[in-house]
Design a protein around this motif. Sequence first.
Motif, PDB file in Angstrom:
ATOM      1  N   ALA A  59      -1.080  -9.769   9.559  1.00  0.00           N
ATOM      2  CA  ALA A  59      -1.389  -8.453  10.948  1.00  0.00           C
ATOM      3  C   ALA A  59      -0.257  -6.844  10.212  1.00  0.00           C
ATOM      4  O   ALA A  59      -1.280  -6.320  10.454  1.00  0.00           O
ATOM      5  N   PHE A  60       1.098  -7.275   9.554  1.00  0.00           N
ATOM      6  CA  PHE A  60       1.683  -6.821   8.712  1.00  0.00           C
ATOM      7  C   PHE A  60       1.511  -5.637   7.876  1.00  0.00           C
ATOM      8  O   PHE A  60       1.085  -4.308   7.610  1.00  0.00           O
ATOM      9  N   SER A  61       0.917  -6.472   6.728  1.00  0.00           N
ATOM     10  CA  SER A  61      -0.017  -5.331   6.112  1.00  0.00           C
ATOM     11  C   SER A  61      -1.396  -4.901   6.717  1.00  0.00           C
ATOM     12  O   SER A  61      -1.602  -3.931   5.844  1.00  0.00           O
ATOM     13  N   LEU A  62      -1.992  -5.484   7.576  1.00  0.00           N
ATOM     14  CA  LEU A  62      -3.251  -4.403   7.336  1.00  0.00           C
ATOM     15  C   LEU A  62      -2.644  -3.175   8.612  1.00  0.00           C
ATOM     16  O   LEU A  62      -3.215  -2.012   8.202  1.00  0.00           O
ATOM     17  N   ALA A  63      -2.227  -3.817   9.527  1.00  0.00           N
ATOM     18  CA  ALA A  63      -0.446  -2.367  10.550  1.00  0.00           C
ATOM     19  C   ALA A  63      -0.716  -1.854   9.554  1.00  0.00           C
ATOM     20  O   ALA A  63      -0.721  -0.431  10.063  1.00  0.00           O
ATOM     21  N   SER A  64       0.261  -2.244   7.897  1.00  0.00           N
ATOM     22  CA  SER A  64       0.217  -0.822   7.514  1.00  0.00           C
ATOM     23  C   SER A  64      -0.077   0.169   7.008  1.00  0.00           C
ATOM     24  O   SER A  64      -0.414   1.341   6.732  1.00  0.00           O
ATOM     25  N   VAL A  65      -1.680  -0.777   6.506  1.00  0.00           N
ATOM     26  CA  VAL A  65      -3.117   0.037   6.087  1.00  0.00           C
ATOM     27  C   VAL A  65      -3.534   0.924   7.102  1.00  0.00           C
ATOM     28  O   VAL A  65      -4.232   2.238   6.614  1.00  0.00           O
ATOM     29  N   PHE A  66      -3.467   0.783   8.455  1.00  0.00           N
ATOM     30  CA  PHE A  66      -4.655   1.343   9.294  1.00  0.00           C
ATOM     31  C   PHE A  66      -3.140   2.173   9.634  1.00  0.00           C
ATOM     32  O   PHE A  66      -3.259   3.626  10.073  1.00  0.00           O
ATOM     33  N   GLY A  67      -2.001   2.232   9.456  1.00  0.00           N
ATOM     34  CA  GLY A  67      -0.428   2.990  10.044  1.00  0.00           C
ATOM     35  C   GLY A  67      -0.917   4.550   9.020  1.00  0.00           C
ATOM     36  O   GLY A  67      -0.554   5.319   9.874  1.00  0.00           O
TER      37      GLY A  67
END
Length: 455
Positions: free
Chosen positions: A14-22
């Motif tokens: 959740a947090f790694s992909l959210a970071s990439v997207f963000g």
Amino acid sequence: MANNGLSKTEKKVAFSLASVFGLRMMGLFMIMPVFALYGQHLEGFSPLWVGIAIGAYGLTQAALQIPMGILSDKYGRKPIILIGLLVFALGSLVAANADTIYGVVAGRAIQGMGAIAAAVLALAADLTRDEQRTKVMAVIGMCIGFSFALSLLVGPIVAQHLGLSGIFAITAGLAVLGMIIVQVLVPNPISQAPKGDTVATPTKLKAMLKDPQLFRLDAGIFILHLVLTAVFVALPLDLVDAGLIKEKHWMLYFPAFVAAFILMVPLIIIGVKKKNTKATFQVALMIMMVALGAMALFSNNLMVLSIAVVLFFTGFNYLEASLPSLIAKFCPVGDKGSAMGVYSTSQFLGAFCGGLLGGGAYQLVGAEGVFAVALVLMAIWLFLTLGMENPVLLKSYTLEATVEGKEQAREMATQLSQLAGVAEAIVVLEEKVAYLKVDEHFDLREARAVLGSVS
């Protein structure tokens, strides 16, 4: 594995992909509040080309969003995401080194060609359990909202010290950081989530457009991002005319976005308590219309403009957060990937059209004209919502099915449909999976018994 919360791996996903997207979305958003102000040295500068430059990424995103998702299904999620981020970085460098506004437009268009949204969401689905998938998607959604807020703060500050080229150079760096996160922190998927949950199916896209409820939502996200982009072509210039120097714009945008986020919370609570999403949705639309009306009528009054910006973001935040969940509620069971594919394409196409419309309108009739046109478009959307239904509060499940033939698949679907609490059920033989929409009376154990799954 416990079902009542995210596992350690799911939190990491959740947090790694959210970071990439963000990081990627922040790179796209940072120029929105500053380009009209800091791009005036570029050869060929005009309000029309400002709008085209701000929205150019939307056209290539809209064209490539669904194809990139399909490619990720064929060649793997991570390779497509890495290629997309590399293309995004290259586009940023093209824009950073441009001396003309046409070069910036080319760079922005190349940025948009790195269309990784579908692949990132599909990878998130691959790496999470069905019952936890909504939470992971919510984390990604919140991160996108936060990145937008942060871009309103960081964009003007970076532009003040490093100029437009500095913003684009930092954007390229953010893309490279995203690539490192994908390689180092994001786990490798062992299996793919069912296609119905993740990737658009071309043969189903026409059906998605014909669905009246989904069409209203797709038209809505198109108008929402058209209005957002158009407003940011005109608003920065209008604020300068009203007396707010460009170096201090972040002092308005960021607090306004935070205040709007706080004001949005009561709308969400009321909508849930009253179980009347449609009414709350329409209230949010009217709030945005009031804001746009104030911008059009009081374009030289900084105090009124500041209040209007808060109201604008209050409505925008609510609508932006609500639309994806409404798509998931209204889409046919097993077709979430196709429904979200049409939705994302509409969103990015709206951004491109907003840049074009905002720039053209500003050139012809000034900032007041841009806000007036945006107000009319929001009124059209409000009219479209009159036929909108309140979604039934159902939960979605995707379950493995030990099914060997078409007859068995049909029999399973029939048995599942007859279970208490099941509103809709479909068994897909090719994917060996069952898609269910259920209410609070549903018993997961009964469904697993029918499907022959291990509980």
